[in-house]
Design a protein around this motif. Structure first.
Motif, PDB file in Angstrom:
ATOM      1  N   ALA A 243      10.353  17.894   3.138  1.00  0.00           N
ATOM      2  CA  ALA A 243      10.579  16.609   2.467  1.00  0.00           C
ATOM      3  C   ALA A 243      11.013  15.534   3.455  1.00  0.00           C
ATOM      4  O   ALA A 243      10.644  14.361   3.317  1.00  0.00           O
ATOM      5  N   LEU A 244      11.784  15.920   4.469  1.00  0.00           N
ATOM      6  CA  LEU A 244      12.300  14.941   5.425  1.00  0.00           C
ATOM      7  C   LEU A 244      11.221  14.470   6.397  1.00  0.00           C
ATOM      8  O   LEU A 244      11.195  13.300   6.777  1.00  0.00           O
ATOM      9  N   PHE A 245      10.324  15.364   6.790  1.00  0.00           N
ATOM     10  CA  PHE A 245       9.362  15.045   7.843  1.00  0.00           C
ATOM     11  C   PHE A 245       7.953  14.765   7.324  1.00  0.00           C
ATOM     12  O   PHE A 245       7.051  14.547   8.134  1.00  0.00           O
ATOM     13  N   ARG A 246       7.726  14.787   6.037  1.00  0.00           N
ATOM     14  CA  ARG A 246       6.362  14.605   5.539  1.00  0.00           C
ATOM     15  C   ARG A 246       5.823  13.234   5.952  1.00  0.00           C
ATOM     16  O   ARG A 246       6.569  12.257   6.087  1.00  0.00           O
ATOM     17  N   SER A 247       4.524  13.187   6.118  1.00  0.00           N
ATOM     18  CA  SER A 247       3.878  11.932   6.501  1.00  0.00           C
ATOM     19  C   SER A 247       3.840  10.978   5.314  1.00  0.00           C
ATOM     20  O   SER A 247       3.824  11.412   4.162  1.00  0.00           O
ATOM     21  N   PRO A 248       3.809   9.691   5.585  1.00  0.00           N
ATOM     22  CA  PRO A 248       3.748   8.730   4.477  1.00  0.00           C
ATOM     23  C   PRO A 248       2.419   8.815   3.751  1.00  0.00           C
ATOM     24  O   PRO A 248       1.395   9.178   4.325  1.00  0.00           O
ATOM     25  N   ARG A 249       2.450   8.492   2.472  1.00  0.00           N
ATOM     26  CA  ARG A 249       1.223   8.474   1.701  1.00  0.00           C
ATOM     27  C   ARG A 249       0.372   7.275   2.095  1.00  0.00           C
ATOM     28  O   ARG A 249       0.870   6.225   2.449  1.00  0.00           O
ATOM     29  N   GLY A 250      -0.922   7.473   2.011  1.00  0.00           N
ATOM     30  CA  GLY A 250      -1.836   6.381   2.309  1.00  0.00           C
ATOM     31  C   GLY A 250      -2.003   5.449   1.120  1.00  0.00           C
ATOM     32  O   GLY A 250      -1.658   5.771  -0.010  1.00  0.00           O
ATOM     33  N   ARG A 251      -2.541   4.269   1.383  1.00  0.00           N
ATOM     34  CA  ARG A 251      -2.865   3.319   0.313  1.00  0.00           C
ATOM     35  C   ARG A 251      -4.202   3.735  -0.291  1.00  0.00           C
ATOM     36  O   ARG A 251      -5.255   3.404   0.207  1.00  0.00           O
ATOM     37  N   GLU A 252      -4.151   4.461  -1.385  1.00  0.00           N
ATOM     38  CA  GLU A 252      -5.367   5.004  -1.971  1.00  0.00           C
ATOM     39  C   GLU A 252      -5.784   4.195  -3.191  1.00  0.00           C
ATOM     40  O   GLU A 252      -6.167   4.725  -4.217  1.00  0.00           O
ATOM     41  N   GLN A 253      -5.714   2.915  -3.088  1.00  0.00           N
ATOM     42  CA  GLN A 253      -6.139   2.043  -4.176  1.00  0.00           C
ATOM     43  C   GLN A 253      -6.846   0.851  -3.570  1.00  0.00           C
ATOM     44  O   GLN A 253      -6.242   0.034  -2.882  1.00  0.00           O
ATOM     45  N   LEU A 254      -8.136   0.779  -3.800  1.00  0.00           N
ATOM     46  CA  LEU A 254      -8.930  -0.311  -3.254  1.00  0.00           C
ATOM     47  C   LEU A 254      -8.630  -1.581  -4.044  1.00  0.00           C
ATOM     48  O   LEU A 254      -8.872  -1.657  -5.258  1.00  0.00           O
ATOM     49  N   GLY A 255      -8.088  -2.590  -3.366  1.00  0.00           N
ATOM     50  CA  GLY A 255      -7.760  -3.844  -4.028  1.00  0.00           C
ATOM     51  C   GLY A 255      -8.996  -4.646  -4.376  1.00  0.00           C
ATOM     52  O   GLY A 255     -10.094  -4.432  -3.830  1.00  0.00           O
ATOM     53  N   ARG A 256      -8.833  -5.606  -5.281  1.00  0.00           N
ATOM     54  CA  ARG A 256      -9.968  -6.418  -5.720  1.00  0.00           C
ATOM     55  C   ARG A 256     -10.546  -7.222  -4.565  1.00  0.00           C
ATOM     56  O   ARG A 256     -11.770  -7.304  -4.388  1.00  0.00           O
ATOM     57  N   ASP A 257      -9.674  -7.821  -3.750  1.00  0.00           N
ATOM     58  CA  ASP A 257     -10.164  -8.605  -2.606  1.00  0.00           C
ATOM     59  C   ASP A 257     -10.872  -7.715  -1.593  1.00  0.00           C
ATOM     60  O   ASP A 257     -11.916  -8.107  -1.034  1.00  0.00           O
TER      61      ASP A 257
END
Length: 595
Positions: A243-257
């Motif tokens: 939990a302490l060292f896990r990698s950050p989550r990616g932005r998995e939501q394609l924005g409208r722009d």
């Protein structure tokens, strides 16, 4: 599709790997030869210490010697403690340092610094100062600390901001559950005169490996219960580290722009890659080149930043987008990988330090050159005529020409015919049907002689003159060969939707099935083909190849791109999760993208 690409130097060319074979540096990188070398010292030190701790954990003699050192007048260097927990901690932190995680550097620096202070303070006592081993231990600890501080610039990878809170939550909840379960087991394993408080305190100390059975004379704990408590403590400790060292989550939501910008690039350059339109999946993220003329779409799964297909946009701007994607991967300690790149895209990715592995081939049919005549097409021709005589008919329309009520009926049928609850696909599937933004997609409906809908196919645009298969659904009770009939109908009526080429299914390991079946194939190739035939019982590898080969298509190879061969297991697991072949249980769904 061309097999090579000529990239001229320009602002978007980035700083990819050149002829010298050096890895591209991070933006603002201030590393030197000294910092890179000293950063390796704590990493390799923890690896060696972890292996030594593992050795002492399985050897009673060594374990007793280490315990006697640390409880007597001698003490060992930093992290050199006997036991599985200390071994797991050292090896885990070495792995995190190897990924250049900043939080790992902070934890190691704090722990090593504290241990160094205690070691130096211990040398002020005459009983401890007179042992040369203690001076060596202190010197080793201080050396590791100095090297860790000098190499601080090399540990740049960011972690998730919520990691500390998650680690505390895991520790708190896990400790309560572990202590409660352990105290219950101690009570149930055998009667004794210890109080409830003593039992709880014993389990709490045993979980942290700070005590043994001899410290609690009033308790008579079964050997297996004690071992179970130790194992629980190890698992809890690893969960907290995770939990302490896990990698950050990616932005998995394609924005409208972002989506609009991608559609603009596809309108100009979409004919280059048959998988280009799948970049519009809204569970992907996108990163653009500095000029905005190219982009890489990706999804972060299990600490792997998984791109799919070739970059989108101007081929001369591809290097800039790839550099930006790789820089983000290094910044967050993600493993970069590309699924399904063409030979053209794979060539550019390879110039940035990625290795290529051929996954299989994409089947492409040129509608103007396709014919049902000839002996080789006899089986397909007979299947087509059989279905046609049974009264089946097709209807081909663009999605924007389908009324809303009819589209709703098609969506309901597609959901009804879906094989299982999981929607599979990532690199070669759009993941949605009937969205108004996808009006240029082509729908093929197949009705039986009574006018009932029995199957449908949906294709996404591949530039202005091409289509790429997205969705294939049919009623299981319908006539065999229905899908082939629909594909042939599309090929024969291609002029009605102004189509000149069609990309069909992807055949994984196609060359193995084809070459391995030929006379004179070598023993290794035949063995490889036999293994794939065995796994085809579950994953339909061979049947997909056969289904594509019957159209006599043009085969275009597709590649997997990766940095290190040692990362292939994680990449394979991440790919299987992204494609929907491996689904996390519902309670773990929130952790699907964690590292």
């Amino acid at each position: 599709m061309s097999n090579a690409v000529n990239v001229s130097p320009r602002a978007d060319a980035g700083t990819g790997q050149g002829a010298g074979g050096q890895q591209p540096r991070r933006p603002g990188d201030r590393s030197t030869a000294l910092t890179r070398r000293t950063a390796l010292v704590p990493e390799w030190y923890l690896r060696v210490v972890g292996l030594l701790n593992l050795l002492t954990a399985v050897s009673f003699t060594l374990r007793e010697q280490v315990h006697s050192h640390n409880t007597g007048d001698l003490y060992t260097p930093f992290m050199l403690f006997a036991g599985f927990t200390s071994a797991a901690a050292a090896l885990f932190m070495a792995m995190m340092l190897g990924r250049r995680k900043r939080v790992a550097w902070i934890v190691v620096t704090l722990l090593c610094g504290l241990y160094a202070v205690l070691s130096v303070w211990a040398l002020t006592f005459d009983d401890l100062r007179r042992h040369p081993f203690n001076w060596i231990s202190t010197a080793v600890t201080c050396l590791v600390l100095v090297c860790t501080l000098i190499g601080r610039r090399e540990f740049y990878a960011k972690g998730d901001r919520t990691n500390p809170q998650l680690a505390l939550a895991v520790l708190g909840v896990g400790a309560l559950i572990s202590v409660g379960a352990g105290a219950t087991l101690v009570t149930a394993a055998g009667p004794d005169h210890a109080s409830i408080g003593d039992r709880v305190w014993y389990v709490a100390l045993r979980l942290t490996a700070l005590t043994n059975d001899q410290d609690f004379q009033a308790l008579h704990v079964n050997h297996w219960v004690g071992a179970g408590i130790n194992l629980t403590g190890l698992l809890l400790f690893l969960a907290v580290l995770y939990a302490l060292f896990r990698s950050p989550r990616g932005r998995e939501q394609l924005g409208r722009d972002d989506e609009e910008q991608l559609r603009t690039l596809l309108a100009k350059h979409g004919a280059r890659d048959s998988l280009g339109y799948f970049a519009l999946r809204r569970d992907k993220a996108v990163i653009f080149s500095p000029t905005g003329k190219a982009a890489v779409t990706y999804r972060v799964v299990g600490g792997v930043t998984l791109a799919s297909g070739d970059p989108i946009g101007d081929v001369e701007a591809w290097p800039g987008a790839i550099d930006a994607w790789l820089a983000e991967a290094r910044e967050h300690a993600w493993i970069p990988a590309v699924m399904g790149a063409s030979e053209e895209g794979g060539t550019v990715y390879a110039r940035h330090g990625l290795d290529a592995l051929e996954l299989g081939d994409e089947a492409i049919v040129e509608t103007g050159e396709f014919t049902l005549d000839g002996r080789a097409m006899r089986g397909v021709r007979q299947a087509y005529n059989r279905v046609k005589r049974a009264g089946y008919t097709t209807r081909i329309r663009r999605h924007h020409d389908i009324p809303a009520d009819e589209m709703a009926e098609l969506l309901a049928a597609a959901d009804r015919w879906r094989d299982g609850q999981t929607e599979r696909g990532f690199s070669m599937a759009l993941g949605r049907l009937g969205d108004p933004a996808d009006g240029d997609c082509v729908m093929i409906e197949c009705h039986d002689g009574e006018g009932e809908l029995r199957a449908l196919l949906s294709f996404v645009p591949w530039g202005p003159k091409g289509l790429s298969l997205d969705l294939m659904r049919r009623d299981r009770s319908s006539e065999n060969g229905l899908v082939e009939f629909m594909v042939l109908e599309l090929i024969q009526q291609a002029d009605s939707v102004d189509v000149q080429r069609i990309s069909l299914n992807f055949a994984m390991f196609r060359s193995v099935f084809e070459e391995g079946a030929r006379l004179g194939a070598g023993p290794v190739l035949r063995l490889w083909r036999s293994a794939l035939m065995f796994f085809s019982r579950w994953w339909q590898l061979e049947s997909l190849y056969r289904a594509n080969a019957k159209y006599r298509p043009i085969w275009e190879p597709r590649f997997l791109l990766f940095e290190k061969s040692s990362q292939l297991p994680r990449i394979g697991l991440a790919s299987a999760r992204a494609e929907g072949f491996i689904v996390a249980p519902a309670p773990l769904s929130r952790l699907r993208r964690d590292a």
